[in-house]
Write a protein that holds these residues in place. Sequence first.
Motif, PDB file in Angstrom:
ATOM      1  N   LYS A  92       0.849  -1.246   0.262  1.00 14.03           N
ATOM      2  CA  LYS A  92       0.107  -0.153  -0.072  1.00 14.03           C
ATOM      3  C   LYS A  92       1.024   1.203  -0.034  1.00 14.03           C
ATOM      4  N   TYR A  93       0.373   2.274  -0.688  1.00 15.97           N
ATOM      5  CA  TYR A  93       1.347   3.334  -0.947  1.00 15.97           C
ATOM      6  C   TYR A  93       0.061   4.578  -1.302  1.00 15.97           C
ATOM      7  N   LYS A  94       0.642   5.905  -0.860  1.00 20.20           N
ATOM      8  CA  LYS A  94      -0.152   6.941  -1.290  1.00 20.20           C
ATOM      9  C   LYS A  94       0.199   7.612  -2.699  1.00 20.20           C
ATOM     10  N   THR A  95      -1.072   7.959  -3.304  1.00 18.04           N
ATOM     11  CA  THR A  95      -0.709   8.538  -4.683  1.00 18.04           C
ATOM     12  C   THR A  95      -0.344   9.923  -4.311  1.00 18.04           C
ATOM     13  N   LEU A  96       0.528  10.597  -5.507  1.00 12.17           N
ATOM     14  CA  LEU A  96       0.905  11.732  -5.482  1.00 12.17           C
ATOM     15  C   LEU A  96       0.124  12.652  -6.176  1.00 12.17           C
ATOM     16  N   THR A  97      -0.469  12.187  -7.351  1.00 11.93           N
ATOM     17  CA  THR A  97      -1.277  12.676  -8.188  1.00 11.93           C
ATOM     18  C   THR A  97      -2.524  12.103  -8.471  1.00 11.93           C
ATOM     19  N   SER A 123     -11.219   3.684 -12.823  1.00  9.85           N
ATOM     20  CA  SER A 123     -11.835   4.538 -11.886  1.00  9.85           C
ATOM     21  C   SER A 123     -10.944   5.660 -11.403  1.00  9.85           C
ATOM     22  N   GLU A 124     -11.556   6.763 -10.619  1.00 11.65           N
ATOM     23  CA  GLU A 124     -10.800   8.096 -10.460  1.00 11.65           C
ATOM     24  C   GLU A 124     -10.312   7.782  -9.239  1.00 11.65           C
ATOM     25  N   ILE A 125      -9.037   8.064  -8.921  1.00  8.69           N
ATOM     26  CA  ILE A 125      -8.401   7.973  -7.472  1.00  8.69           C
ATOM     27  C   ILE A 125      -7.834   9.405  -7.303  1.00  8.69           C
ATOM     28  N   PRO A 126      -8.086   9.834  -6.243  1.00  9.43           N
ATOM     29  CA  PRO A 126      -7.617  11.452  -5.956  1.00  9.43           C
ATOM     30  C   PRO A 126      -6.102  11.032  -5.575  1.00  9.43           C
ATOM     31  N   ALA A 127      -5.446  12.299  -5.813  1.00  9.53           N
ATOM     32  CA  ALA A 127      -4.136  12.654  -5.200  1.00  9.53           C
ATOM     33  C   ALA A 127      -4.276  12.412  -3.360  1.00  9.53           C
ATOM     34  N   GLY A 128      -3.352  11.736  -2.873  1.00 13.91           N
ATOM     35  CA  GLY A 128      -3.287  11.372  -1.510  1.00 13.91           C
ATOM     36  C   GLY A 128      -4.009  10.246  -0.960  1.00 13.91           C
ATOM     37  N   SER A 129      -4.576   9.615  -1.985  1.00 13.24           N
ATOM     38  CA  SER A 129      -5.458   8.321  -1.423  1.00 13.24           C
ATOM     39  C   SER A 129      -4.501   7.203  -1.333  1.00 13.24           C
ATOM     40  N   THR A 130      -4.856   6.353  -0.550  1.00 11.66           N
ATOM     41  CA  THR A 130      -4.129   4.924  -0.401  1.00 11.66           C
ATOM     42  C   THR A 130      -4.590   4.114  -1.515  1.00 11.66           C
ATOM     43  N   VAL A 131      -3.474   3.402  -1.969  1.00  9.18           N
ATOM     44  CA  VAL A 131      -3.627   2.390  -2.831  1.00  9.18           C
ATOM     45  C   VAL A 131      -3.133   1.245  -2.749  1.00  9.18           C
ATOM     46  N   THR A 132      -3.534   0.013  -3.172  1.00  5.72           N
ATOM     47  CA  THR A 132      -2.664  -1.265  -3.095  1.00  5.72           C
ATOM     48  C   THR A 132      -2.340  -1.590  -4.557  1.00  5.72           C
ATOM     49  N   ILE A 133      -1.089  -2.058  -4.689  1.00  5.95           N
ATOM     50  CA  ILE A 133      -0.449  -2.240  -5.948  1.00  5.95           C
ATOM     51  C   ILE A 133      -1.099  -3.975  -6.282  1.00  5.95           C
ATOM     52  N   GLN A 134      -1.702  -4.020  -7.668  1.00  5.42           N
ATOM     53  CA  GLN A 134      -2.383  -5.207  -7.870  1.00  5.42           C
ATOM     54  C   GLN A 134      -1.418  -5.972  -8.643  1.00  5.42           C
ATOM     55  N   LYS A 135      -0.678  -5.305  -9.788  1.00  3.31           N
ATOM     56  CA  LYS A 135       0.192  -5.870 -10.546  1.00  3.31           C
ATOM     57  C   LYS A 135       1.173  -5.057 -11.234  1.00  3.31           C
ATOM     58  N   ILE A 136       2.146  -5.284 -12.126  1.00  2.00           N
ATOM     59  CA  ILE A 136       3.088  -4.444 -12.673  1.00  2.00           C
ATOM     60  C   ILE A 136       3.185  -4.810 -14.072  1.00  2.00           C
ATOM     61  N   ASP A 137       2.454  -3.826 -15.162  1.00  2.00           N
ATOM     62  CA  ASP A 137       2.442  -3.698 -16.395  1.00  2.00           C
ATOM     63  C   ASP A 137       3.478  -2.984 -17.096  1.00  2.00           C
ATOM     64  N   GLY A 138       4.581  -3.707 -17.330  1.00  2.00           N
ATOM     65  CA  GLY A 138       5.621  -2.747 -18.003  1.00  2.00           C
ATOM     66  C   GLY A 138       6.361  -1.993 -16.732  1.00  2.00           C
ATOM     67  N   THR A 139       6.188  -0.790 -17.092  1.00  2.00           N
ATOM     68  CA  THR A 139       6.713   0.204 -16.082  1.00  2.00           C
ATOM     69  C   THR A 139       5.637   1.017 -15.409  1.00  2.00           C
ATOM     70  N   LYS A 140       4.426   0.586 -15.491  1.00  2.00           N
ATOM     71  CA  LYS A 140       3.449   0.967 -14.704  1.00  2.00           C
ATOM     72  C   LYS A 140       2.773   0.283 -13.656  1.00  2.00           C
ATOM     73  N   LEU A 141       2.649   0.899 -12.619  1.00  2.00           N
ATOM     74  CA  LEU A 141       1.779   0.133 -11.631  1.00  2.00           C
ATOM     75  C   LEU A 141       0.359   0.074 -11.723  1.00  2.00           C
ATOM     76  N   VAL A 142      -0.368  -1.131 -11.681  1.00  2.00           N
ATOM     77  CA  VAL A 142      -1.667  -1.261 -11.505  1.00  2.00           C
ATOM     78  C   VAL A 142      -2.330  -1.239 -10.414  1.00  2.00           C
ATOM     79  N   VAL A 143      -3.036  -0.421  -9.805  1.00  3.10           N
ATOM     80  CA  VAL A 143      -3.437  -0.108  -8.528  1.00  3.10           C
ATOM     81  C   VAL A 143      -5.174  -0.148  -8.234  1.00  3.10           C
ATOM     82  N   THR A 144      -5.564  -0.341  -7.131  1.00  2.00           N
ATOM     83  CA  THR A 144      -6.714  -0.276  -6.841  1.00  2.00           C
ATOM     84  C   THR A 144      -6.872   0.735  -5.503  1.00  2.00           C
ATOM     85  N   ALA A 145      -7.937   1.559  -5.376  1.00  2.00           N
ATOM     86  CA  ALA A 145      -8.019   2.320  -4.256  1.00  2.00           C
ATOM     87  C   ALA A 145      -8.426   1.634  -3.180  1.00  2.00           C
ATOM     88  N   ASP A 146      -7.970   1.785  -1.952  1.00  2.00           N
ATOM     89  CA  ASP A 146      -8.219   1.031  -0.705  1.00  2.00           C
ATOM     90  C   ASP A 146      -9.746   1.815  -0.262  1.00  2.00           C
TER      91      ASP A 146
END
Length: 148
Positions: A92-97, A123-146
Motif C-alpha cells: 500500500k502506498y499514497k498517490t502523489l497525483t 476509476s478515478e483515484i484522487p491524489a493522497g489516496s491510499t492504493v494497493t498495487i495489484q500488478k506491474i504492467d511494464g513500467t506502470k503500477l496497476v492499483v486499486t483504491a483502498d
Amino acid sequence: MSPEVLDGTIWIGVMAIAILIEIITIGMTSIWFAGGALIASIAAFCGADVTVQIIIFMVVSVALLLAIRPLVKKKLKIKTTATNVDELIGEKYKTLTDIGPGRETGEIRIHDVEWRAVSEDGSEIPAGSTVTIQKIDGTKLVVTADQR
C-alpha cells in the motif's frame, strides 16, 4: 574399416555432440538425442543398414523425449525467481497525483522513486489516496483504491 563401424563411430560422435550441447545449455532438450544416437550406434555395429539406423535414432530419441522428459522436469522443478519489483504487489502506498479519467497515469512514490500508476478498473483515484498495487504492467503500477 567396414562401413558399419564407420557409421557406428559417426553415431558416437552425434552422441558426444548432443551431450556437449546438453552440458552447455542444461535445458533437458538434447540428451534424448544422445540416447537415440547410442542405440543407433549399437545397431550400426550389429550391421544394420544406414536407413534403419536413422529410423532407430529418430524413434528412440522421440520416445525418450516424450516418455522421460516430463518426469525429469517434474523431478527437477525448475523454479522462477521473482524480481525485487514483484515484491511491491500487495503493498500500500499514497498517490502523489490523481489517477484515472482525464489523466493517462498518475504517480506514486516508492522509496524515493516515482512510478507511473493506473487504476485497475479505470476509476478515478484522487491524489493522497491510499492504493494497493495489484500488478506491474511494464513500467506502470496497476492499483486499486483502498476502501475505508
